[in-house]
Design an enzyme around this catalytic site. Structure first.
Site, PDB file in Angstrom:
ATOM      1  CE  LYS A  33      -3.890   2.191   2.387  1.00 58.08           C
ATOM      2  NZ  LYS A  33      -4.851   2.107   3.517  1.00 58.08           N
ATOM      3  CE  LYS A 122      23.852 -23.773 -22.441  1.00 59.74           C
ATOM      4  NZ  LYS A 122      22.472 -23.499 -22.878  1.00 59.74           N
ATOM      5  CB  CYS A 410      19.257 -37.688 -60.194  1.00 65.84           C
ATOM      6  SG  CYS A 410      20.590 -38.632 -59.414  1.00 65.84           S
TER       7      CYS A 410
END
Length: 664
Positions: A33, A122, A410
């Site tokens: 407050k 980490k 191919c």
């Protein structure tokens, strides 16, 4: 007016201190407050005076929605970290450090101390860089980006209540940290979210990448700081000293930080961090181990990507079970045909996984992986999904995975070499040719501006480009027949291709696409052998003498230049006017050549990085500490203890004006 401004300054200082006590120390000295009353008083004063201090707490949340992200060039580089996935790799790193230090100490009177490491967690969030000016005000925050250039997220970072908007510091610094979303904040946000967040990392990254600042604030992010990446003030002698500085500046810092003198202690700390991983209110994905002594860091140095004095230990990744639906075979730049698993979509660590690595047929057989079977999928290093094995009970109705005998693109017959299959149709196999052209044209290679994979596909399909050399035969009239190629774009590409003919030798070597040879290795080869002819004719024995080139890389290079087809392609490139050059840097005689120089204090015309580059361009060695071997100490404003040390040892001291006069 002056009285109101003074009152505003007083309120801002008080409110920022209260926020630090509440959010960082978790030890508030006033009630909520009381805080709200002071905050409201400040808001009223700001409206009346139409003045807002840049570090006012009212600046933490704005009503604006930004238009776009702008770029920011970091003053100090944000490096990535090399990774260890087990203790063997960590010990190898430690032994490399020991070797460098032993060699240095055997040749130098100014000995390095015994290795001491600092271990920290980490964090699994988003790396951020915060810049504070000489008045201690937060003036810029940015993402890591490339490590050199990031995106400006200042407004977003200001919503993080633990990040101070002003610190008690009188010189420019950049502080690196990790923005994270806690599990508590994640759960609170998802209670009311229309689209719930999937994981903490995405929650943090998405918040900082949001142009709506109010939405960023709703995520209630936190941050931990762990590094000073740029510093115009007194230099740190150790990482411990740096971390104490960060803490004393009021920047939030994780309480866990451990000092270790050997690998046994490091291993114990890693085990401890992993054991508490599930109890934490935020995500971590490993531990970070760094050398404590700053001078030792300078001697250890850097690779092209990582500091050699730091490493990340990655924890075991998460696993889950799903069904293998099919296997897709893909062709790489080298012609290698590799399998990719197509999976029944499954959530793993907050990410939807649909594909996974299978490596090769030997890997498939060893793991007994079959179509239709249930497979164990792991996100290795929490990033790349990989199949680790199968659920034996699911094999009953499964099918064997058949190795391909023809190229999936191919239709050429494949040849087996060891555990891998290769398509040898280098002339008309689209994936090979397209990827080779894209690599050749890339920025770090021949740097052909305006080149893309889409362009490479069109060149292959429409202009019948069947080799790298064919790039230099393209005519503007041919480009005009391609989709989205108008006059200007066509001319620009022709010019870029022609301009690439004059390239440095290291870029040319890298552009050739030698297996296992990155840009750093290409640079090292050129530094060692000087000419293309010498590199082509070198032996494996000579190659392993190059720094960081082992037998595998050496054999890759040797075999590459033994291939008659490759030699023929190189000769054709040279005949078409490609002229790779190598120039040894020549340094004119000057007073600082071969001298050891230490810089202390702030300079008027140079940042710390700029003066280091300038001195090195003059042939000087820049050191971080003063000893009897130091030739000069260059002193700026507010010098630190190095100035006193120079006087004590009788080392020559010069100011910036004297330095400028000497190099005129």
């Amino acid at each position: 007016m002056d009285n109101k401004l003074e009152k505003m300054k007083e309120l801002v200082e008080e409110l920022n201190q209260y926020a630090y006590e509440y959010y960082v120390l978790d030890n508030p000295s006033i009630s909520d407050k009381e805080y709200d009353l002071k905050y409201d008083e400040l808001v009223i004063l700001e409206k009346k005076t139409e003045v807002t201090l840049p570090y006012s707490p009212t600046q933490r949340v704005g009503d604006k929605i930004l238009g776009e992200f702008s770029k920011y060039t970091h003053k100090g580089r944000l490096w990535s970290l090399d990774k260890a996935q087990n203790m063997e790799q960590l010990i190898e790193w430690h032994n490399r450090n020991l070797k460098v230090i032993e060699q240095y100490n055997s040749m130098s009177e100014d000995k390095l101390p015994e290795l001491r490491y600092i271990v920290t967690k980490k964090f699994d969030g988003l790396t951020v860089n915060c810049t504070y000016d000489e008045n201690g005000i937060l003036i810029k925050s940015a993402t890591r980006g490339t490590g050199i250039i990031g995106e400006d997220i200042t407004a977003q970072i200001k919503t993080i209540k633990t990040v101070p908007l002003k610190i008690k510091n009188s010189h420019v610094i950049e502080v690196h940290g990790e923005a994270i979303m806690t599990k508590t904040a994640f759960e609170e946000y998802n209670k009311a979210a229309q689209v719930p967040l999937k994981n903490l990392r995405n929650g943090a990254a998405g918040a900082l990448r949001n142009l709506d600042i109010k939405e960023t604030a709703r995520r209630n992010l936190s941050a931990f700081f762990y590094d000073v990446g740029y510093n115009e003030g007194p230099e740190f002698k150790s990482y411990r000293e740096m971390m104490n500085f960060i803490k004393n500046m009021g920047l939030p810092q994780d309480k866990y930080i451990k000092e270790c003198t050997n690998m046994e202690e490091v291993e114990k700390e890693i085990e401890y961090i992993e054991s508490i991983r599930g109890e934490l209110d935020y995500d971590i994905d490993g531990a970070v181990i760094v050398v404590d002594d700053i001078k030792t860091r300078e001697i250890l140095g850097y690779t092209i990507k990582f500091p050699k004095w730091a490493i990340a230990y990655k924890f075991e990744a998460k696993e889950i079970t799903t069904k293998l639906l099919d296997v897709e075979w893909n062709v790489g730049r080298s012609g290698r045909v590799t399998p990719t698993a197509l999976l029944e979509p499954v959530e793993l660590g907050g990410v939807t996984v649909k594909r996974a690595t299978l490596n090769n047929m030997d890997d498939i057989k060893r793991k007994n992986v079959k179509l239709g079977a249930k497979v164990l999928v792991r996100r290795s290093n929490d990033v790349i999904p990989e199949i680790m094995g199968v659920v034996e009970e699911s094999l009953e109705e499964s099918e064997e995975i058949q190795a391909p005998d023809r190229c999936p693109y191919c239709n050429s017959h494949l040849v087996q070499n060891g555990v891998h299959y290769y398509c040898e149709n280098t002339l008309s196999c689209k994936p090979q040719m397209v990827k080779s052209i894209v690599h050749f044209a890339s920025r770090e290679a021949m740097n052909i501006a305006g080149f893309s994979e889409k362009t490479a596909e069109q060149l292959f399909e429409k202009l019948d480009i069947k080799s790298i050399a064919d790039l230099y035969k393209i005519k503007k009239e041919e480009l005009l027949t391609l989709e989205k190629f108008k006059d200007k774009k066509s001319q620009n590409l022709i010019d870029a291709i022609q301009n690439s003919k004059n390239c440095d030798l290291a870029s040319f070597i890298y552009a050739l696409g030698i297996p296992n040879v990155g840009k750093k290795t290409a640079n090292d080869l050129v530094m060692k052998f000087k000419t293309l002819e010498s590199i082509k004719n070198t032996t494996i024995e000579q190659l392993v003498e190059v720094p960081d080139v082992g037998e595998i890389v050496a054999k890759s290079i040797y075999d590459f230049f033994e291939d008659e087809k490759i030699i023929s392609n190189i000769e054709e490139l040279l005949n078409l006017g490609v002229k790779p050059y190598y120039e040894e840097e020549r340094i004119d005689e000057n007073p600082f050549m071969d001298k050891t120089i230490v810089v202390t204090g702030s300079l008027n015309n140079y940042s710390r990085g700029e003066i280091k580059d300038k001195l090195q361009s003059l042939g000087a060695k820049v050191s971080s500490s003063v000893s009897k071997n130091t030739d000069y100490v260059l002193v700026g404003e507010k010098p630190g203890s190095k100035y006193e040390k120079a006087i004590e040892l009788g080392v020559k001291v010069i100011n910036e004006e004297e330095f400028s006069n000497k190099i005129k």
